[in-house]
Design a protein around this motif. Sequence first.
Motif, PDB file in Angstrom:
ATOM      1  N   GLU A  82       0.844  -1.185   0.000  1.00 37.24           N
ATOM      2  CA  GLU A  82       0.000   0.000   0.000  1.00 37.24           C
ATOM      3  C   GLU A  82       0.882   1.238   0.000  1.00 37.24           C
ATOM      4  N   ILE A  83       1.886   1.242   0.894  1.00 34.23           N
ATOM      5  CA  ILE A  83       2.865   2.324   0.994  1.00 34.23           C
ATOM      6  C   ILE A  83       4.225   1.669   1.193  1.00 34.23           C
ATOM      7  N   ALA A  84       5.246   2.165   0.484  1.00 36.60           N
ATOM      8  CA  ALA A  84       6.608   1.657   0.661  1.00 36.60           C
ATOM      9  C   ALA A  84       7.589   2.767   0.328  1.00 36.60           C
ATOM     10  N   GLU A  85       8.667   2.827   1.108  1.00 34.94           N
ATOM     11  CA  GLU A  85       9.734   3.785   0.823  1.00 34.94           C
ATOM     12  C   GLU A  85      11.060   3.177   1.237  1.00 34.94           C
ATOM     13  N   LEU A  86      12.058   3.429   0.414  1.00 34.11           N
ATOM     14  CA  LEU A  86      13.393   2.934   0.709  1.00 34.11           C
ATOM     15  C   LEU A  86      13.958   3.659   1.916  1.00 34.11           C
ATOM     16  N   ALA A  87      14.801   2.968   2.672  1.00 37.04           N
ATOM     17  CA  ALA A  87      15.366   3.533   3.891  1.00 37.04           C
ATOM     18  C   ALA A  87      16.092   4.846   3.629  1.00 37.04           C
ATOM     19  N   ASP A  88      16.811   4.931   2.513  1.00 35.15           N
ATOM     20  CA  ASP A  88      17.567   6.160   2.241  1.00 35.15           C
ATOM     21  C   ASP A  88      16.684   7.317   1.791  1.00 35.15           C
ATOM     22  N   GLU A  89      15.400   7.080   1.583  1.00 35.21           N
ATOM     23  CA  GLU A  89      14.451   8.147   1.256  1.00 35.21           C
ATOM     24  C   GLU A  89      13.796   8.738   2.508  1.00 35.21           C
ATOM     25  N   ILE A  90      13.996   8.094   3.639  1.00 38.24           N
ATOM     26  CA  ILE A  90      13.305   8.487   4.868  1.00 38.24           C
ATOM     27  C   ILE A  90      14.083   9.577   5.588  1.00 38.24           C
ATOM     28  N   ASP A  91      13.401  10.652   5.914  1.00 39.98           N
ATOM     29  CA  ASP A  91      13.965  11.735   6.726  1.00 39.98           C
ATOM     30  C   ASP A  91      13.804  11.306   8.183  1.00 39.98           C
ATOM     31  N   VAL A  92      14.909  10.922   8.816  1.00 32.84           N
ATOM     32  CA  VAL A  92      14.857  10.367  10.164  1.00 32.84           C
ATOM     33  C   VAL A  92      14.303  11.377  11.163  1.00 32.84           C
ATOM     34  N   GLN A  93      14.723  12.619  11.078  1.00 32.95           N
ATOM     35  CA  GLN A  93      14.222  13.626  12.027  1.00 32.95           C
ATOM     36  C   GLN A  93      12.722  13.830  11.883  1.00 32.95           C
ATOM     37  N   ARG A  94      12.247  13.843  10.662  1.00 32.14           N
ATOM     38  CA  ARG A  94      10.801  13.978  10.429  1.00 32.14           C
ATOM     39  C   ARG A  94      10.055  12.756  10.979  1.00 32.14           C
ATOM     40  N   ALA A  95      10.599  11.573  10.759  1.00 34.48           N
ATOM     41  CA  ALA A  95       9.971  10.353  11.275  1.00 34.48           C
ATOM     42  C   ALA A  95       9.963  10.346  12.800  1.00 34.48           C
ATOM     43  N   GLU A  96      11.037  10.836  13.417  1.00 35.13           N
ATOM     44  CA  GLU A  96      11.069  10.914  14.884  1.00 35.13           C
ATOM     45  C   GLU A  96       9.998  11.877  15.408  1.00 35.13           C
ATOM     46  N   ARG A  97       9.843  13.027  14.732  1.00 36.18           N
ATOM     47  CA  ARG A  97       8.799  13.977  15.140  1.00 36.18           C
ATOM     48  C   ARG A  97       7.410  13.362  14.979  1.00 36.18           C
ATOM     49  N   ARG A 119      12.670   2.227  12.084  1.00 40.03           N
ATOM     50  CA  ARG A 119      13.431   0.974  12.082  1.00 40.03           C
ATOM     51  C   ARG A 119      14.073   0.724  10.750  1.00 40.03           C
ATOM     52  N   ALA A 120      13.355   0.996   9.646  1.00 44.61           N
ATOM     53  CA  ALA A 120      13.929   0.808   8.313  1.00 44.61           C
ATOM     54  C   ALA A 120      15.059   1.790   8.067  1.00 44.61           C
ATOM     55  N   ALA A 121      14.871   3.037   8.449  1.00 39.43           N
ATOM     56  CA  ALA A 121      15.890   4.065   8.187  1.00 39.43           C
ATOM     57  C   ALA A 121      17.173   3.805   8.967  1.00 39.43           C
ATOM     58  N   THR A 122      17.050   3.291  10.164  1.00 46.20           N
ATOM     59  CA  THR A 122      18.242   3.079  10.991  1.00 46.20           C
ATOM     60  C   THR A 122      18.865   1.699  10.787  1.00 46.20           C
ATOM     61  N   ALA A 123      18.218   0.837  10.045  1.00 44.93           N
ATOM     62  CA  ALA A 123      18.742  -0.515   9.824  1.00 44.93           C
ATOM     63  C   ALA A 123      20.008  -0.487   8.986  1.00 44.93           C
ATOM     64  N   THR A 124      20.171   0.515   8.140  1.00 41.12           N
ATOM     65  CA  THR A 124      21.316   0.545   7.241  1.00 41.12           C
ATOM     66  C   THR A 124      22.319   1.629   7.592  1.00 41.12           C
ATOM     67  N   ARG A 125      22.091   2.360   8.678  1.00 41.44           N
ATOM     68  CA  ARG A 125      22.991   3.471   9.028  1.00 41.44           C
ATOM     69  C   ARG A 125      23.912   3.110  10.146  1.00 41.44           C
TER      70      ARG A 125
END
Length: 125
Positions: A82-97, A119-125
């Motif tokens: 339904e919704i999917a985004e690659l980890a490197d497309e995710i703005d971590v600060q925005r997701a935290e807010r 979880r997806a964004a931080t899995a590869t960092r």
Amino acid sequence: MAAELHVELVAADRQVWSGEARLVVARTASGDIGVMPGHQPLLSVLESGPVTIRTSDGGTVVAAVHGGFISFADNKLSLLAEIAELADEIDVQRAERAFERARSEADDSAERRADVRLRAATATR
């Protein structure tokens, strides 16, 4: 048994990722599943969670997936989300807010979505 499988990760609005892989791990209604080349045919509901793709060239692709279906046959894996985004497309600060906002508003579904993104964004960092 084939050495790789073809993977298509598609969201409602776009093709997110396509390529060859050795392993894909995703969360289904029955729990986490790993799909490798030669896996038995499969059709299941995708639950919200990170999807990890181990590519044929040794790389790793992680995506945040929110609902959909997973299908595997003839060494072709389709993840229709339904919704999917690659980890490197995710703005971590925005997701935290978004996570903190959802938590303070007691919005369980928004909190779950933000948690998956984090979880997806931080899995590869």
